[in-house]
Design a protein around this motif. Structure first.
Motif, mmCIF file in Angstrom:
data_model
loop_
_atom_site.group_PDB
_atom_site.id
_atom_site.type_symbol
_atom_site.label_atom_id
_atom_site.label_comp_id
_atom_site.label_asym_id
_atom_site.label_seq_id
_atom_site.Cartn_x
_atom_site.Cartn_y
_atom_site.Cartn_z
ATOM 1 N N ARG A 36 -18.141 2.072 3.612
ATOM 2 C CA ARG A 36 -16.784 1.207 3.800
ATOM 3 C C ARG A 36 -15.913 1.757 2.956
ATOM 4 O O ARG A 36 -15.955 1.756 1.467
ATOM 5 C CB ARG A 36 -17.196 -0.186 3.533
ATOM 6 N N LEU A 37 -14.824 1.976 3.397
ATOM 7 C CA LEU A 37 -13.425 2.665 2.762
ATOM 8 C C LEU A 37 -12.608 1.513 2.479
ATOM 9 O O LEU A 37 -12.129 0.680 3.467
ATOM 10 C CB LEU A 37 -12.862 3.663 3.341
ATOM 11 N N HIS A 38 -12.119 1.155 1.307
ATOM 12 C CA HIS A 38 -11.301 0.229 0.907
ATOM 13 C C HIS A 38 -10.081 0.859 0.275
ATOM 14 O O HIS A 38 -10.172 1.305 -0.621
ATOM 15 C CB HIS A 38 -11.948 -0.771 -0.026
ATOM 16 N N ARG A 39 -8.714 0.464 0.870
ATOM 17 C CA ARG A 39 -7.569 1.148 0.283
ATOM 18 C C ARG A 39 -6.856 -0.054 -0.472
ATOM 19 O O ARG A 39 -6.390 -0.878 -0.337
ATOM 20 C CB ARG A 39 -6.606 1.431 1.460
ATOM 21 N N ILE A 40 -7.127 0.443 -1.695
ATOM 22 C CA ILE A 40 -6.629 -0.588 -2.909
ATOM 23 C C ILE A 40 -5.625 0.071 -3.773
ATOM 24 O O ILE A 40 -4.880 -0.874 -4.602
ATOM 25 C CB ILE A 40 -7.947 -1.262 -3.785
ATOM 26 N N PHE A 41 -5.508 1.448 -3.803
ATOM 27 C CA PHE A 41 -4.462 1.824 -4.517
ATOM 28 C C PHE A 41 -3.129 2.285 -3.810
ATOM 29 O O PHE A 41 -3.174 2.541 -2.454
ATOM 30 C CB PHE A 41 -4.834 3.199 -5.189
ATOM 31 N N SER A 42 -1.984 2.103 -4.407
ATOM 32 C CA SER A 42 -0.884 2.488 -3.688
ATOM 33 C C SER A 42 -0.264 3.956 -4.131
ATOM 34 O O SER A 42 0.898 4.547 -3.892
ATOM 35 C CB SER A 42 0.325 1.611 -4.324
ATOM 36 N N ASP A 43 -1.292 5.116 -4.409
ATOM 37 C CA ASP A 43 -0.717 6.046 -4.885
ATOM 38 C C ASP A 43 -0.523 7.147 -3.572
ATOM 39 O O ASP A 43 -0.671 6.634 -2.554
ATOM 40 C CB ASP A 43 -1.896 7.084 -5.629
ATOM 41 N N SER A 44 0.329 8.076 -3.831
ATOM 42 C CA SER A 44 0.713 8.923 -2.536
ATOM 43 C C SER A 44 0.046 10.411 -2.769
ATOM 44 O O SER A 44 0.043 10.851 -3.891
ATOM 45 C CB SER A 44 2.292 9.264 -2.930
ATOM 46 N N PHE A 45 -0.436 10.640 -1.779
ATOM 47 C CA PHE A 45 -1.632 11.713 -1.620
ATOM 48 C C PHE A 45 -1.349 12.599 -0.395
ATOM 49 O O PHE A 45 -0.746 12.178 0.628
ATOM 50 C CB PHE A 45 -2.985 11.226 -1.951
ATOM 51 N N ASP A 46 -1.566 13.954 -0.448
ATOM 52 C CA ASP A 46 -1.509 14.831 0.595
ATOM 53 C C ASP A 46 -2.689 14.869 1.325
ATOM 54 O O ASP A 46 -2.706 15.069 2.569
ATOM 55 C CB ASP A 46 -1.418 16.191 0.312
ATOM 56 N N TYR A 47 -3.819 14.567 0.727
ATOM 57 C CA TYR A 47 -5.237 14.765 1.475
ATOM 58 C C TYR A 47 -6.592 13.912 0.831
ATOM 59 O O TYR A 47 -6.418 13.640 -0.283
ATOM 60 C CB TYR A 47 -5.484 16.309 1.457
ATOM 61 N N PHE A 48 -7.003 13.275 1.643
ATOM 62 C CA PHE A 48 -8.437 12.584 1.040
ATOM 63 C C PHE A 48 -9.534 12.888 2.135
ATOM 64 O O PHE A 48 -9.323 12.741 3.580
ATOM 65 C CB PHE A 48 -7.756 10.988 1.204
#
Length: 237
Positions: A154-166
């Motif tokens: 289960r993935l939870h998006r809790i950060f507001s960082d800017s990323f190129d790849y995950f």
């Protein structure tokens, strides 16, 4: 498309189908020279518990060393494992067969199990091959499997960082699978998915994130999954 073209395509289809069906299996011919009696033996079992897998079909066959259409496969022996998971065949072979064939021992893997270290979307049978004659080359084979279970990530998006790849991988032993990839935060959201993994050994979870104009960060964790679960891994990103 003309009628003739349609007929031609249909004809090609049936020719290809006939070629595929042309691969047939026969008993190996009687040995008339260079005859040697060999023993082919082994055991099929669950690696984590050493529990025997009984009544598993096992077949020993000659396969061509080179790829070919409509090849004949020669069956040498077949049977099932006993209550201790063992199989044991004594058969006479013609060693000159090794010029063009290899001798293979195969046993299917039940869908409840995974073969170490593969078994995910790949080969669905145990196999041991002998390409050159070795009197003891197919004795005391060990075909070990792992009981299969499912892991929910289960993935939870809790950060507001800017990323190129995950991305998220899971692995066990020396097998690994990339299960989830996104490119850019605009695609980031809470997500749940399920993966196949073995019971009773460590499953490793790894995730990578490449920050815009920044470093690439990798984190790992692990858990041991059980047959009936619940097997759940929560990941904040």
């Amino acid at each position: 498309m003309t009628l003739q073209t349609k007929y031609f395509k249909v004809l090609i289809f049936f020719i290809v189908l006939a070629s595929l069906k042309g691969t047939c299996k026969k008993d190996q011919p009687p040995c008339r020279g260079n005859c040697v009696t060999i023993n082919i033996s082994g055991r099929i079992y669950v690696k984590t518990s050493n529990v025997a897998l009984a009544n598993v079909p096992v077949e020993v066959s000659w396969f061509r060393k080179a790829y070919c259409w409509g090849c004949i496969v020669y069956k040498v022996a077949s049977g099932e494992t006993d209550n201790d998971g063992r199989f044991n065949f004594n058969r006479t072979i013609d060693t000159t067969f090794f010029r063009n064939y290899f001798l293979s021992v195969r046993a299917p893997i039940d869908t409840s199990y995974l073969m170490s270290p593969y078994g995910l979307g790949g080969q669905n049978f145990h196999e041991e091959d002998m390409y050159d004659f070795n009197l003891n080359g197919l004795q005391d084979l060990k075909f070990g499997s792992y009981l299969k279970t499912y892991l929910t990530i289960r993935l939870h998006r809790i950060f507001s960082d800017s990323f190129d790849y995950f991305s998220v991988d899971h692995s066990f032993l020396n097998w690994s699978s990339t299960d989830y990839i996104i490119r850019g935060p605009q695609f980031a959201k809470d997500t749940t998915f399920s993966v196949t993994t073995p019971v009773g050994i460590y499953t490793r979870i790894a995730w990578w994130k490449t920050i815009v104009a920044g470093p690439s960060k990798k984190q790992t964790d692990s858990l041991i999954c059980t047959k009936n679960g619940p097997n759940v891994f929560d990941l904040n990103y």
